[in-house]
Design an enzyme around this catalytic site. Structure first.
Site, mmCIF file in Angstrom:
data_model
loop_
_atom_site.group_PDB
_atom_site.id
_atom_site.type_symbol
_atom_site.label_atom_id
_atom_site.label_comp_id
_atom_site.label_asym_id
_atom_site.label_seq_id
_atom_site.Cartn_x
_atom_site.Cartn_y
_atom_site.Cartn_z
ATOM 1 N N GLU A 1 11.216 17.326 -25.016
ATOM 2 C CA GLU A 1 10.474 17.747 -23.814
ATOM 3 C C GLU A 1 11.053 19.054 -23.256
ATOM 4 O OE1 GLU A 1 7.759 16.223 -22.848
ATOM 5 O OE2 GLU A 1 7.888 14.151 -23.554
ATOM 6 N N ASN B 1 0.928 18.699 -21.744
ATOM 7 C CA ASN B 1 0.615 17.719 -22.786
ATOM 8 C C ASN B 1 0.778 18.306 -24.183
ATOM 9 O OD1 ASN B 1 -0.024 15.764 -20.877
ATOM 10 N ND2 ASN B 1 -2.113 16.518 -20.676
ATOM 11 N N HIS C 1 1.251 16.137 -27.202
ATOM 12 C CA HIS C 1 0.990 14.745 -26.828
ATOM 13 C C HIS C 1 -0.247 14.145 -27.492
ATOM 14 C CE1 HIS C 1 4.199 15.497 -24.038
ATOM 15 N NE2 HIS C 1 4.150 14.278 -23.574
ATOM 16 N N HIS D 1 9.022 8.078 -28.087
ATOM 17 C CA HIS D 1 8.024 8.957 -27.451
ATOM 18 C C HIS D 1 8.363 10.436 -27.658
ATOM 19 C CE1 HIS D 1 5.184 10.487 -24.511
ATOM 20 N NE2 HIS D 1 6.172 11.114 -23.903
ATOM 21 N N HIS E 1 0.864 10.936 -29.212
ATOM 22 C CA HIS E 1 0.393 9.603 -28.824
ATOM 23 C C HIS E 1 -0.243 8.889 -30.001
ATOM 24 C CE1 HIS E 1 0.226 10.562 -24.236
ATOM 25 N NE2 HIS E 1 1.385 10.053 -24.600
ATOM 26 N N ARG F 1 -1.757 21.770 -15.380
ATOM 27 C CA ARG F 1 -0.796 20.701 -15.700
ATOM 28 C C ARG F 1 -1.032 20.157 -17.118
ATOM 29 N NH1 ARG F 1 1.480 15.792 -11.786
ATOM 30 N NH2 ARG F 1 2.855 14.897 -13.352
ATOM 31 N N GLU G 1 -3.579 17.230 -12.402
ATOM 32 C CA GLU G 1 -3.949 17.598 -13.763
ATOM 33 C C GLU G 1 -5.426 17.957 -13.905
ATOM 34 O OE1 GLU G 1 -1.818 15.357 -16.769
ATOM 35 O OE2 GLU G 1 -3.434 15.746 -18.177
ATOM 36 N N ARG H 1 0.812 -1.235 0.000
ATOM 37 C CA ARG H 1 0.000 0.000 0.000
ATOM 38 C C ARG H 1 0.836 1.271 0.000
ATOM 39 N NH1 ARG H 1 -3.116 -3.164 3.632
ATOM 40 N NH2 ARG H 1 -4.774 -4.136 2.445
ATOM 41 N N LYS I 1 8.405 22.476 -14.489
ATOM 42 C CA LYS I 1 7.482 21.376 -14.183
ATOM 43 C C LYS I 1 7.088 21.415 -12.706
ATOM 44 C CE LYS I 1 6.071 16.726 -14.821
ATOM 45 N NZ LYS I 1 6.173 15.461 -15.526
ATOM 46 N N LYS J 1 3.655 11.019 -11.595
ATOM 47 C CA LYS J 1 2.838 10.122 -12.425
ATOM 48 C C LYS J 1 3.601 8.821 -12.648
ATOM 49 C CE LYS J 1 0.158 13.273 -15.338
ATOM 50 N NZ LYS J 1 -0.091 13.626 -16.735
HETATM 51 N N1 LIG Z 1 5.511 9.590 -15.691
HETATM 52 C C1 LIG Z 1 5.580 10.616 -16.487
HETATM 53 O O1 LIG Z 1 5.222 11.741 -16.123
HETATM 54 C C2 LIG Z 1 6.141 10.424 -17.867
HETATM 55 C C3 LIG Z 1 6.423 11.552 -18.664
HETATM 56 C C4 LIG Z 1 6.996 11.345 -19.906
HETATM 57 C C5 LIG Z 1 7.260 10.053 -20.350
HETATM 58 N N2 LIG Z 1 6.975 8.995 -19.567
HETATM 59 C C6 LIG Z 1 7.263 7.622 -20.001
HETATM 60 O O2 LIG Z 1 8.672 7.498 -20.122
HETATM 61 C C7 LIG Z 1 8.954 6.437 -21.022
HETATM 62 C C8 LIG Z 1 10.069 6.838 -21.929
HETATM 63 O O3 LIG Z 1 11.210 7.128 -21.154
HETATM 64 P P1 LIG Z 1 12.676 7.146 -21.789
HETATM 65 O O4 LIG Z 1 12.651 7.907 -23.054
HETATM 66 O O5 LIG Z 1 13.589 7.543 -20.720
HETATM 67 O O6 LIG Z 1 12.867 5.636 -22.243
HETATM 68 P P2 LIG Z 1 13.620 4.371 -21.612
HETATM 69 O O7 LIG Z 1 13.471 4.296 -20.164
HETATM 70 O O8 LIG Z 1 13.162 3.212 -22.425
HETATM 71 O O9 LIG Z 1 15.146 4.676 -21.958
HETATM 72 C C9 LIG Z 1 15.554 4.753 -23.297
HETATM 73 C C10 LIG Z 1 16.738 3.827 -23.574
HETATM 74 O O10 LIG Z 1 17.917 4.393 -23.033
HETATM 75 C C11 LIG Z 1 18.594 3.433 -22.214
HETATM 76 N N3 LIG Z 1 19.285 4.221 -21.198
HETATM 77 C C12 LIG Z 1 18.764 4.821 -20.117
HETATM 78 N N4 LIG Z 1 19.687 5.589 -19.518
HETATM 79 C C13 LIG Z 1 20.830 5.449 -20.218
HETATM 80 C C14 LIG Z 1 22.136 5.996 -20.118
HETATM 81 N N5 LIG Z 1 22.443 6.897 -19.167
HETATM 82 N N6 LIG Z 1 23.056 5.627 -21.027
HETATM 83 C C15 LIG Z 1 22.754 4.749 -22.008
HETATM 84 N N7 LIG Z 1 21.531 4.205 -22.194
HETATM 85 C C16 LIG Z 1 20.578 4.565 -21.294
HETATM 86 C C17 LIG Z 1 17.510 2.519 -21.728
HETATM 87 O O11 LIG Z 1 18.022 1.263 -21.373
HETATM 88 C C18 LIG Z 1 16.618 2.438 -22.968
HETATM 89 O O12 LIG Z 1 17.128 1.505 -23.872
HETATM 90 C C19 LIG Z 1 7.665 6.131 -21.748
HETATM 91 O O13 LIG Z 1 7.152 4.927 -21.265
HETATM 92 C C20 LIG Z 1 6.744 7.271 -21.359
HETATM 93 O O14 LIG Z 1 5.389 6.901 -21.327
HETATM 94 C C21 LIG Z 1 6.415 9.160 -18.334
#
Ligand SMILES: NC(=O)c1ccc[n+]([C@@H]2O[C@H](COP(=O)([O-])OP(=O)(O)OC[C@H]3O[C@@H](n4cnc5c(N)ncnc54)[C@H](O)[C@@H]3O)[C@@H](O)[C@H]2O)c1
Length: 365
Positions: free
Chosen positions: A185, A245, A248, A266, A252, A241, A237, A121, A227, A143
């Site tokens: 971003e 987006n 987005h 993404h 998306h 907030r 949101e 929890r 942010k 999030k």
């Molecule tokens: N929670 C939120 O508010 C929020 C906001 C935006 C995006 N997201 C989510 O984030 C995700 C995308 O995140 P991302 O772009 O970081 O992708 P990811 O976590 O898949 O990382 C991208 C790639 O980089 C590699 N990697 C990570 N750090 C590294 C480093 N320092 N050196 C070398 N390789 C490295 C990872 O292994 C992966 O292959 C999506 O699922 C998206 O929905 C969430």
């Protein structure tokens, strides 16, 4: 040189630290928060490059760290991934007084964040984001989510971290394409609400992307500050907030139409989505063409996609994209919500957009 930003959420306030070398200092920051075994959730890529150094830093601080290494990639953000992770977290013996560390990109942050939010929890969470996208966006704001067959991020909770350590030094190993996806971003913050920051990016963005210490720290810290300010005003949101987006709704839909594949990351979808939002805003007479051109020129200058035709492979049709937009979780009364612009730094939210105009933008070359 590191910067500190506070996310002001009353009793749940927390700090974001931004600077090169913070992972090596993690022991100092986490020791006051960690009690008992400390699960460190990461993926195999980050583990190979950076886990050893982090574990060493934690050991130096007398912390009993327990690494959990997940498969890299979006597929890990799934019910199966959540089950695997929860099983391994339980095996560490972490309890409600403990702390879970998410050490990776947005995939690890979202998955470990959700696991921390629901396990027993709710267990405290620390984010050590290792991608630019995670440092400026996903690690801040609470999030968390996994994807289901029905779509992205549909199962999740709000679970704010206790601390975020954004070590800009680890970005040196990030593939260029991932770095650029995160930069989308960063550009979003300027486009959405800060014309002066956008102008700074035009002058210094390339330098930040090339690894200049001061420039990347400023870009990350300023993005986090923006942010943090928005999250403090609207954690769930209900209003402002939603401006985050920007790009987005289209992004998306493009990600869905390309099967969440390697064809479009993404952040690349967000870049393209922002370009489309600017074009739609111009078409609707809301924004001057010069601002849209200026924004799109910057995306192209750093190497981000700004045209649907930039996506490799068959072009998704306007009808297909509209269908995906109708399924977005931000749909209200059957109408997609758009973040549009009155200019650079002047975003606003609306659902009042004629579908024909959207269709035209999605069909134009
Ligand atoms: N929670 C939120 O508010 C929020 C906001 C935006 C995006 N997201 C989510 O984030 C995700 C995308 O995140 P991302 O772009 O970081 O992708 P990811 O976590 O898949 O990382 C991208 C790639 O980089 C590699 N990697 C990570 N750090 C590294 C480093 N320092 N050196 C070398 N390789 C490295 C990872 O292994 C992966 O292959 C999506 O699922 C998206 O929905 C969430």
């Amino acid at each position: 040189m590191s910067e500190r930003i506070t996310v002001d959420l009353g009793k749940r306030s927390y700090d974001i630290l931004v600077g090169a070398g913070l992972a090596a200092e993690a022991g100092k920051w986490l020791a006051p928060l960690a009690r008992g075994p400390l699960p460190v959730v990461t993926d195999a890529n980050v583990a190979r490059l950076h886990l050893g150094a982090l574990l060493e830093a934690l050991k130096q601080a007398g912390i009993d760290a327990r690494p959990i290494v997940m498969e890299p990639g979006e597929g890990t953000k799934s019910f199966r991934g959540l089950e695997t992770l929860c099983t391994q977290l339980l095996a560490t013996g972490v309890d409600r007084g403990g702390l879970i560390v998410a050490f990776g990109g947005g995939v690890i942050g979202d998955l470990a964040g959700l696991a921390a939010g629901v396990l027993k929890r709710g267990i405290d969470l620390a984010q050590i984001p290792t991608t630019l996208l995670a440092q400026v966006d996903s690690s801040v704001g609470g999030k968390t989510a996994i994807n289901t067959a029905e779509g992205k991020n549909l199962v999740g909770v709000f679970h704010q971290p206790k601390i975020v350590l954004a070590d800009t030094g680890v970005l040196a190993t990030l593939p260029r394409r991932e770095l650029l996806a995160g930069y989308a971003e960063v550009a979003k913050y300027g486009a959405q609400g800060d014309a002066a920051f956008f102008a700074w990016l035009e002058a210094n963005g390339a330098k930040a992307l090339a690894g200049d210490d001061a420039a990347i720290v400023h870009a990350v810290a300023h993005s986090c500050r923006m942010k943090a300010d928005i999250v403090a005003r609207d954690e769930r949101e209900a209003g402002v907030r939603a401006l985050l987006n920007l790009g987005h709704t289209f992004g998306h839909a493009l990600e869905a139409a390309t099967g969440y594949s390697d064809r479009l990351l993404h952040g690349e979808g967000v870049a393209l989505g922002m370009a489309l939002a600017f074009r739609l805003s111009v078409k609707l007479g809301l924004c001057g063409g010069q601002d849209a051109e200026r924004f799109i020129r910057h995306l192209k200058a750093v190497g981000l996609p700004a045209e649907i035709a930039d996506i490799p492979g068959p072009r998704p049709s306007a009808d297909e994209l509209l269908k995906h937009m109708a399924h977005d979780k931000k749909v209200k009364d059957g109408k997609p919500t758009y973040v549009l612009l009155r200019g650079i730094g002047r975003a606003f939210v609306t659902s009042d957009v004629p579908i024909e105009a959207v269709k035209e933008i999605l069909s134009s070359p």
